[in-house]
Design a protein around this motif. Structure first.
Motif, PDB file in Angstrom:
ATOM      1  N   ALA A 253       0.882  -1.034  -0.082  1.00  0.00           N
ATOM      2  CA  ALA A 253       0.040   0.097   0.021  1.00  0.00           C
ATOM      3  C   ALA A 253       0.816   1.184   0.118  1.00  0.00           C
ATOM      4  N   TRP A 254       2.029   1.129   0.827  1.00  0.00           N
ATOM      5  CA  TRP A 254       2.940   2.300   0.931  1.00  0.00           C
ATOM      6  C   TRP A 254       3.584   2.881  -0.336  1.00  0.00           C
ATOM      7  N   ALA A 257       0.912   4.039  -2.961  1.00  0.00           N
ATOM      8  CA  ALA A 257       0.234   5.205  -2.504  1.00  0.00           C
ATOM      9  C   ALA A 257       0.957   6.382  -3.142  1.00  0.00           C
ATOM     10  N   ALA A 261      -0.220  11.274  -0.275  1.00  0.00           N
ATOM     11  CA  ALA A 261      -1.098  10.370   0.720  1.00  0.00           C
ATOM     12  C   ALA A 261      -0.047   9.680   1.741  1.00  0.00           C
ATOM     13  N   CYS A 262       1.119   9.547   1.234  1.00  0.00           N
ATOM     14  CA  CYS A 262       2.085   9.068   2.367  1.00  0.00           C
ATOM     15  C   CYS A 262       2.441  10.033   3.288  1.00  0.00           C
TER      16      CYS A 262
END
Length: 288
Positions: A253-254, A257, A261-262
């Motif tokens: 997900a990281w 993204a 968003a991070c």
């Protein structure tokens, strides 16, 4: 094989005919079908075949026509019969051909009957044992019969002759107790199942497969073989590590993204992240 001699054509009390050592049991649907035919026609269109065993005091033993015999027994009718003086091999060959020609056989019965037919054929023609089903000019009328049956069976199931030979191999290896278990399987045994069973050379493994198929604890023979291998090898199902799974999900997900968003995630989880980083670096510093 000694030539069979027809003694007489007559009608018999069904109770006077012994039924023993059959390759397959009768089916209720088969008996009901014969009974319906007799009710409609008021006769049994084909005689049963019976052998008279001289060394057993003239005892009468069924050769072919088990469903017809049972139907007449239930209906309280005499059964038309042809009585022969014949050898054991002739009687078995007649039983095989009667079923192969006139019955709707499933994969299991086809394998069993094919294997027995091949065994008898090679017993009668030992010069053919190495060549299997291939014929030559010296083997008599059974050769085209064997060849045509192999071809017709292959066409019936949509298989090659090589696959039919695998069926024969499966039927040849099965023990009577294994066949009995497979007949009770929750689902009819398929050609694919039999091909898989034929790979199991160990009777213990085949028995294990048959029991699982009978109880419904395996979806098919391949599944049963996997379960057997796991039990023999002491394999245990792998338990998923929830921490590892969560880590991989977070990391993916990281990486996927957007940068903004991070950034928002770090702002939101900053205190917790700071504490974790401190713990990690402090632990690392203490260990040096």
């Amino acid at each position: 094989m000694r030539e069979a001699r027809l003694i007489e054509v007559t009608e018999l009390d069904p109770e006077a005919v012994a039924v023993e050592n059959r390759l397959r049991p009768i089916s209720e649907s088969g008996v009901q079908s014969v009974m319906a035919s007799v009710e409609a026609l008021q006769l049994l269109k084909d005689e049963i075949i019976v052998r008279q065993v001289r060394h057993q005091g003239g005892r009468l033993i069924l050769v072919a026509g088990a469903h017809r015999l049972e139907a007449c027994r239930r209906m309280g009718r005499k059964v038309p019969a042809k009585i022969y003086d014949c050898s054991d091999d002739w009687a078995r060959m007649m039983e095989l051909d009667d079923n192969l020609a006139g019955a709707e056989l499933g994969a299991l019965d086809s394998a069993v009957f094919l294997a027995e037919r091949k065994r008898l054929f090679e017993k009668l023609h030992p010069e053919m044992a190495q060549g299997g089903f291939r014929g030559n000019q010296h083997t008599g009328n059974l050769v085209p019969d064997i060849v045509s049956f192999t071809t017709s069976t292959a066409e019936k199931f949509g298989l090659s002759e090589r696959q039919i030979h695998r069926l024969v191999a499966a039927g040849s290896n099965l023990l009577p107790e294994e066949i009995a278990l497979l007949r009770k399987a929750c689902k009819p045994v398929t050609l694919k199942d039999l091909s898989e069973i034929s790979k199991a050379s160990d009777p213990q493994e085949r028995g294990y497969i048959a029991k699982l198929l009978m109880s419904g604890h395996a979806k098919n023979a391949a599944d049963a073989r996997r379960k057997y291998a796991a039990e023999i090898n002491g394999d245990k199902p792998k338990v998923k590590d929830p921490v590892e799974g969560a880590f991989k999900w977070l990391l993916t997900a990281w990486k996927r993204a957007p940068k903004e968003a991070c950034r928002r995630f770090v702002e939101e989880a900053g205190p917790d992240l700071y504490e974790m980083v401190q713990d990690l670096f402090c632990d690392g510093g203490d260990n040096e």
